[in-house]
Design a protein around this motif. Structure first.
Motif, PDB file in Angstrom:
ATOM      1  N   LYS A 134       0.915  -1.057  -0.070  1.00 47.96           N
ATOM      2  CA  LYS A 134       0.077  -0.064  -0.078  1.00 47.96           C
ATOM      3  C   LYS A 134       1.066   1.278   0.004  1.00 47.96           C
ATOM      4  O   LYS A 134       0.565   2.126  -0.692  1.00 47.96           O
ATOM      5  CB  LYS A 134      -0.922  -0.010   1.122  1.00 47.96           C
ATOM      6  N   LYS A 146      -3.559   8.087   4.648  1.00 45.87           N
ATOM      7  CA  LYS A 146      -3.479   7.610   6.243  1.00 45.87           C
ATOM      8  C   LYS A 146      -2.209   7.034   6.479  1.00 45.87           C
ATOM      9  O   LYS A 146      -1.658   6.283   5.650  1.00 45.87           O
ATOM     10  CB  LYS A 146      -4.598   6.297   6.585  1.00 45.87           C
ATOM     11  N   LYS A 204       2.500   6.916   4.164  1.00 40.35           N
ATOM     12  CA  LYS A 204       1.064   6.915   4.027  1.00 40.35           C
ATOM     13  C   LYS A 204       0.470   5.807   3.261  1.00 40.35           C
ATOM     14  O   LYS A 204       1.298   5.414   1.999  1.00 40.35           O
ATOM     15  CB  LYS A 204       0.427   8.449   3.500  1.00 40.35           C
ATOM     16  N   ASP A 205      -0.903   5.731   2.913  1.00 44.92           N
ATOM     17  CA  ASP A 205      -1.536   4.808   2.028  1.00 44.92           C
ATOM     18  C   ASP A 205      -2.164   5.765   0.919  1.00 44.92           C
ATOM     19  O   ASP A 205      -2.130   7.188   1.350  1.00 44.92           O
ATOM     20  CB  ASP A 205      -2.451   4.080   2.306  1.00 44.92           C
ATOM     21  N   SER A 206      -2.822   5.159   0.072  1.00 46.49           N
ATOM     22  CA  SER A 206      -3.418   6.044  -1.029  1.00 46.49           C
ATOM     23  C   SER A 206      -4.327   7.109  -0.506  1.00 46.49           C
ATOM     24  O   SER A 206      -4.730   8.113  -1.163  1.00 46.49           O
ATOM     25  CB  SER A 206      -4.071   4.961  -2.024  1.00 46.49           C
ATOM     26  N   GLN A 207      -4.990   6.806   0.877  1.00 48.76           N
ATOM     27  CA  GLN A 207      -5.822   7.827   1.200  1.00 48.76           C
ATOM     28  C   GLN A 207      -5.213   8.800   1.986  1.00 48.76           C
ATOM     29  O   GLN A 207      -5.922   9.655   2.678  1.00 48.76           O
ATOM     30  CB  GLN A 207      -7.085   7.294   1.962  1.00 48.76           C
TER      31      GLN A 207
END
Ligand SMILES: Nc1ncnc2c1ncn2[C@@H]1O[C@H](COP(=O)(O)OP(=O)(O)OP(=O)(O)O)[C@@H](O)[C@H]1O
Ligand SMILES: [Mg+2]
Length: 436
Positions: free
Chosen positions: A79, A109, A104-107
């Motif tokens: 991710k 977060k 972070k991830d794609s959102q």
């Protein structure tokens, strides 16, 4: 503990720690670095699309992040890679003495903390000027002479390995990972090269396709899972002084604290301030069904400990008395309570088992030897210190001493390579003496 917690290894019961496995079956140790041999670039590799290779998707890529024994960890790293591709870059953590990044991830977060080797406190690309100034003005105090310089990322992963093997479950899982990001600190040459290759690919694709890699080179570092809703222990401990915890919760805290003591003592952490361990305290009330009745169900508060920032551990000798690097938890009231039966039951049988110790050392060897600067002699010294720490700890646990008593024991080293089972009592014990 919650089984989905990043502190718990998903396979902790199923991992076979037998070291004498064949290479073909692949590395199976927790926390071990998994690299797939680069091999010689064959034809099939040449036929692969260049960008795909760059993403580390080739099974032959030496920088491929593959963790066959921990698919959950692999998925989180995947991710992070995906997010970087989408230009959601890791963000440098402002505080601190080195280049550490929230990944972070794609959102957007935060899912991990990445600490590249080259940006460690004493690494050549550390972006923080304070360390650079220290190197310039006070070279004799630069670095910690009891530690192997610039292998903090291995210490981070090693701490996680020890944590998982002893089933302490207080270190958010940490492994060695390769990541590249625009936000990392690269030298000018790497940036110019990368820009040049991109330009060549755009302008003359035929030439560009010859490049082994476009984009910035991946950095090796430690990747630790991010734990949510935790705060510095300092913060909570101050609060608990003002508002004492319920008895049961206080007991839970004590048991978690003992695990921290065991971990820190074994790996001889030289950087355990009370800002380098976190606590999560959840005393939320269950208000379900409140509409129907005036009653509120008060749930048992939950307290969890996370031991982060383990990059300055596994010394090659005990610290000198003039730079003692004490365990700061020794000044807490919890350090004056004798070790519980629970921690004795959890840890003593393992520490008393020579096969367990041998496996642990071999797993650490597999991990540490991946560093280009690995030195077998230094590794033996690290193990001699660790064995000494284990010896003292076992004795303290058997005798139900307190953590404070433990750190007052004379430091010991146990050399096994050349003189098996020879225990040397070191005369200087001042470095580990805690307060009265
Ligand atoms: N695994 C984690 N989960 C949640 N928060 C974390 C984690 N690791 C680090 N942090 C947060 O990031 C901060 C900095 O992390 P850390 O201390 O590991 O970095 P550092 O660069 O080594 O800093 P320093 O040099 O000040 O010790 C921590 O105080 C904590 O708030
Ligand atoms: Mg820190």
């Amino acid at each position: 503990m919650d089984e989905t917690s990043p502190l718990v290894s998903p396979l902790q019961d199923s991992i076979d720690y037998n070291y004498c496995q064949s290479e073909a079956s692949g590395p199976r140790t927790p926390g071990s670095v998994v690299r797939v041999s680069a091999g010689s670039p064959g034809r099939s590799r040449e036929r692969q699309p260049l960008l795909d290779r760059d993403r580390g998707n080739s099974p032959r890529d030496p920088h491929r992040n593959e963790f066959p024994d921990d698919p959950e960890f692999r998925e989180i790293v995947r991710k992070a890679e995906q997010a970087i591709e989408e230009e959601i870059f890791p963000e440098r953590i402002c505080q601190g003495s080195s280049g550490s990044y929230f990944v972070k991830d794609s959102q957007g977060k935060v899912i991990g903390v990445f600490k590249p080797k080259t940006e460690e406190p004493y690494g050549q690309l550390n972006p923080k000027w304070t360390k650079w100034l220290q190197k310039l003005c006070c070279p004799c105090c630069f670095g910690r002479d009891c530690l192997v310089l610039n292998q903090g990322y291995l210490s981070e992963a090693g701490a996680s390995l020890v944590d998982q093997k002893l089933e302490l479950n207080i270190v958010p899982r940490t492994k060695v990972v390769y990541l590249a990001s625009d936000t990392f600190n690269y030298n000018a040459i790497d940036r110019v090269k990368s820009r040049g290759k991109r330009l060549a690919l755009e302008k003359v694709p035929k030439v560009g396709q010859r490049f082994h890699r476009i984009g910035l080179p991946p950095k090796v570092g430690s990747f630790q899972l991010f734990v949510e809703d935790y705060k510095d222990a300092d913060y909570w401990l101050r609060r608990f002084e003002a508002e004492p915890l319920p008895e049961n919760t206080n007991r839970q805290l004590q048991l978690q604290f003992e695990r921290l003591v065991v971990l820190d003592y074994i790996i001889r952490n030289t950087d355990r301030g009370n800002d380098n361990w976190l606590l999560k305290y959840d005393c939320s009330m269950d208000t379900e069904g409140k509409r129907d009745t005036d009653w509120v169900v008060v749930k048992e508060p939950i307290i969890r400990l996370a031991a982060i920032d383990n990059g300055l551990a596994f010394p090659i000798k005990h610290p000198d008395s003039w730079r003692a690097y004490p365990f700061y938890w020794v000044w807490l009231s919890q350090a004056k309570v004798p070790f519980s039966q629970e921690i004795r039951d959890l840890v003593l049988p393992k520490l008393a088992d020579p096969n367990f110790i041998k496996d642990l050392e071999e797993d650490l060897y597999e991990l540490f030897k991946k560093d280009p600067g690995f030195d077998r002699g230094q590794f033996h010294k690290q193990i001699a210190v660790m064995r000494g720490q284990i010896l003292n700890l076992s004795q303290a646990l058997k005798e139900s001493k307190t953590p404070l008593h433990l750190v007052q024991m004379p430091p010991v080293i146990v050399e096994t390579a050349r003189a098996p089972q020879r225990a040397n009592k070191e005369p200087d014990c001042s470095s580990l003496v805690g307060p009265d």
